[in-house]
Design a protein around this motif. Structure first.
Motif, short mmCIF file in Angstrom:
data_model
loop_
_atom_site.label_atom_id
_atom_site.label_comp_id
_atom_site.label_asym_id
_atom_site.label_seq_id
_atom_site.Cartn_x
_atom_site.Cartn_y
_atom_site.Cartn_z
N HIS A 9 41.12 -15.31 45.81
CA HIS A 9 39.98 -14.57 45.27
C HIS A 9 38.72 -14.83 46.07
CE1 HIS A 9 36.45 -14.37 42.48
NE2 HIS A 9 36.88 -13.12 42.48
N GLY A 10 37.94 -13.79 46.22
CA GLY A 10 36.64 -13.94 46.87
C GLY A 10 35.73 -12.79 46.51
N PHE A 11 34.47 -12.92 46.87
CA PHE A 11 33.54 -11.81 46.66
C PHE A 11 32.40 -11.90 47.64
CE2 PHE A 11 29.96 -14.02 44.72
CZ PHE A 11 30.52 -15.09 44.03
N LYS B 3 32.90 -24.79 54.81
CA LYS B 3 34.29 -24.98 54.34
C LYS B 3 35.08 -23.67 54.49
CE LYS B 3 35.18 -24.93 49.94
NZ LYS B 3 35.45 -25.14 48.50
N ASP B 4 34.43 -22.55 54.17
CA ASP B 4 35.16 -21.28 54.18
C ASP B 4 35.40 -20.75 55.59
OD1 ASP B 4 35.24 -21.45 51.50
OD2 ASP B 4 33.87 -19.79 51.09
N GLN C 55 38.12 -24.12 31.60
CA GLN C 55 36.88 -24.38 32.34
C GLN C 55 36.17 -23.08 32.64
OE1 GLN C 55 37.15 -27.21 35.65
NE2 GLN C 55 35.70 -26.00 36.86
N TYR D 230 33.05 -17.15 35.55
CA TYR D 230 34.50 -17.00 35.41
C TYR D 230 35.15 -18.16 34.65
CZ TYR D 230 34.44 -19.67 39.83
OH TYR D 230 34.21 -20.60 40.83
N ASN E 186 33.06 -21.46 34.95
CA ASN E 186 32.20 -21.71 36.13
C ASN E 186 31.17 -20.61 36.25
OD1 ASN E 186 33.78 -23.93 36.85
ND2 ASN E 186 35.10 -22.73 38.19
N SER F 56 28.39 -19.22 39.38
CA SER F 56 27.73 -19.40 40.69
C SER F 56 26.69 -18.31 40.85
CB SER F 56 28.76 -19.34 41.85
OG SER F 56 29.35 -18.05 41.95
N HIS G 65 39.64 -17.93 48.06
CA HIS G 65 40.03 -19.26 47.54
C HIS G 65 41.17 -19.18 46.53
CE1 HIS G 65 35.52 -20.41 48.16
NE2 HIS G 65 36.18 -20.39 49.30
N TYR H 257 39.36 -27.88 37.87
CA TYR H 257 39.06 -28.01 39.29
C TYR H 257 39.80 -29.22 39.87
CZ TYR H 257 36.21 -28.97 43.46
OH TYR H 257 35.77 -29.23 44.73
N LYS I 171 42.31 -16.82 36.61
CA LYS I 171 40.87 -16.69 36.38
C LYS I 171 40.55 -15.37 35.70
CE LYS I 171 40.21 -19.06 40.78
NZ LYS I 171 40.04 -18.83 42.21
N ARG J 84 31.89 -15.69 49.24
CA ARG J 84 32.62 -16.88 48.78
C ARG J 84 34.10 -16.52 48.72
NH1 ARG J 84 29.14 -20.63 45.71
NH2 ARG J 84 27.00 -19.80 45.63
N GLU K 144 42.65 -27.41 46.66
CA GLU K 144 41.94 -26.19 47.07
C GLU K 144 42.50 -25.68 48.40
OE1 GLU K 144 37.63 -27.26 46.85
OE2 GLU K 144 37.58 -25.41 45.70
C1 LIG Z 1 35.03 -24.45 42.29
C2 LIG Z 1 34.36 -25.73 41.92
C3 LIG Z 1 33.48 -26.36 42.77
N1 LIG Z 1 32.87 -27.53 42.40
C4 LIG Z 1 31.92 -28.14 43.31
C5 LIG Z 1 32.48 -28.44 44.68
C6 LIG Z 1 31.32 -28.22 45.61
O1 LIG Z 1 30.59 -29.44 45.74
C7 LIG Z 1 30.45 -27.20 44.89
C8 LIG Z 1 30.59 -25.80 45.46
O2 LIG Z 1 31.97 -25.51 45.51
P1 LIG Z 1 32.49 -24.30 46.38
O3 LIG Z 1 31.73 -24.19 47.65
O4 LIG Z 1 33.99 -24.43 46.44
O5 LIG Z 1 32.12 -23.07 45.44
P2 LIG Z 1 32.59 -21.54 45.67
O6 LIG Z 1 32.60 -21.20 47.11
O7 LIG Z 1 31.81 -20.72 44.73
O8 LIG Z 1 34.12 -21.57 45.18
C9 LIG Z 1 34.60 -20.66 44.20
O9 LIG Z 1 34.54 -19.40 44.78
C10 LIG Z 1 35.61 -18.52 44.65
C11 LIG Z 1 35.10 -17.12 44.65
C12 LIG Z 1 36.61 -18.78 43.62
O10 LIG Z 1 37.29 -17.89 43.11
C13 LIG Z 1 36.89 -20.18 43.32
O11 LIG Z 1 37.16 -20.35 41.94
C14 LIG Z 1 35.95 -21.18 43.77
O12 LIG Z 1 36.60 -21.79 44.85
O13 LIG Z 1 30.87 -27.21 43.52
C15 LIG Z 1 33.11 -28.12 41.17
O14 LIG Z 1 32.56 -29.18 40.85
N2 LIG Z 1 34.00 -27.51 40.31
C16 LIG Z 1 34.62 -26.34 40.63
O15 LIG Z 1 35.40 -25.83 39.79
#
Ligand SMILES: Cc1cn([C@H]2C[C@H](O)[C@@H](COP(=O)(O)OP(=O)(O)O[C@H]3O[C@H](C)C(=O)[C@H](O)[C@H]3O)O2)c(=O)[nH]c1=O
Length: 181
Positions: free
Chosen positions: A119-121, A169-170, A47, A132, A49, A51, A62, A138, A72, A59, A143
């Motif tokens: 992991h975060g940034f 969430k975070d 997969q 990534y 991703n 963002s 996680h 997912y 990753k 973020r 999570e």
């Molecule tokens: C991660 C993920 C999220 N989603 C959906 C779930 C939520 O409705 C929306 C945003 O998700 P989230 O707020 O978890 O996204 P991030 O905060 O960027 O999360 C990521 O950020 C950090 C830095 C990471 O390393 C992780 O891989 C990942 O958790 O996308 C999906 O549909 N598929 C996915 O693989």
């Protein structure tokens, strides 16, 4: 491609060979054979991703746990972030340690993060596009993570704004101690 292990066991920094000419630049962002030779194991990414984040967005931290744990390969294709990785593998010699580095569209650096690391940034540029690869799909039920300002980890995020922009969430993620309870 120069691939070097970081201070965290099994976590590698990848710096691609860049081919510049009057048009711009070309580089291989991922090459399976070189990658697997360097990290010493077969990785089947399933997969990708992407963002996009504004300046000051944080973020993380996680990870997915159990059978859905993800390795990753992360990189920035636009802008700049400070990337942070935490070793949560109890059996690791670098358990509880973190490593951080800047990833940007300029340095074109990627990081391989093995399973078991959080992991975060934080976004340093006005906007950053984070891309990534994951070796597991997912799985929202698996999570988890650790709050970014955990007192035991003492991570300096070098955040470019007064307060980082963090998801609901975070902001309720457990502490390092709570994660292992
Ligand atoms: C991660 C993920 C999220 N989603 C959906 C779930 C939520 O409705 C929306 C945003 O998700 P989230 O707020 O978890 O996204 P991030 O905060 O960027 O999360 C990521 O950020 C950090 C830095 C990471 O390393 C992780 O891989 C990942 O958790 O996308 C999906 O549909 N598929 C996915 O693989």
């Amino acid at each position: 491609m120069k691939i070097t292990e970081t201070s965290l066991k099994g976590c590698f920094v990848l710096q691609p060979k860049q081919f510049e000419d009057e048009r711009g630049v070309f580089f291989e962002s991922y090459q399976q054979k070189k990658f697997e030779n360097a990290v010493g194991e077969q990785i089947n990414f399933v997969q990708d991703n992407i963002s996009v984040s504004k300046k000051g967005v944080l973020r993380g931290l996680h990870l997915q746990t159990g059978i859905h744990a993800q390795a990753k390969l992360v990189q920035v294709v636009h802008g700049e972030v400070l990337d942070v990785i935490v070793d949560l593998r109890k059996s690791s010699t670098t358990f509880g340690k973190h490593y951080k580095l800047k990833l940007s569209s300029v340095n074109k650096t990627a990081v391989f993060i093995p399973k078991g690391m959080a992991h975060g940034f934080v976004t340093l540029s006005d906007e950053a596009t984070f891309m990534y690869k994951c070796d597991a799909f997912y799985n929202s039920a698996s999570e988890s993570g650790i709050i970014y300002n955990d007192q035991d980890l003492q991570i300096d995020w070098e955040c470019p704004v007064e307060s980082p922009i963090i998801s609901e969430k975070d902001i309720v993620l457990p502490t390092f101690k709570e994660f292992f309870r």
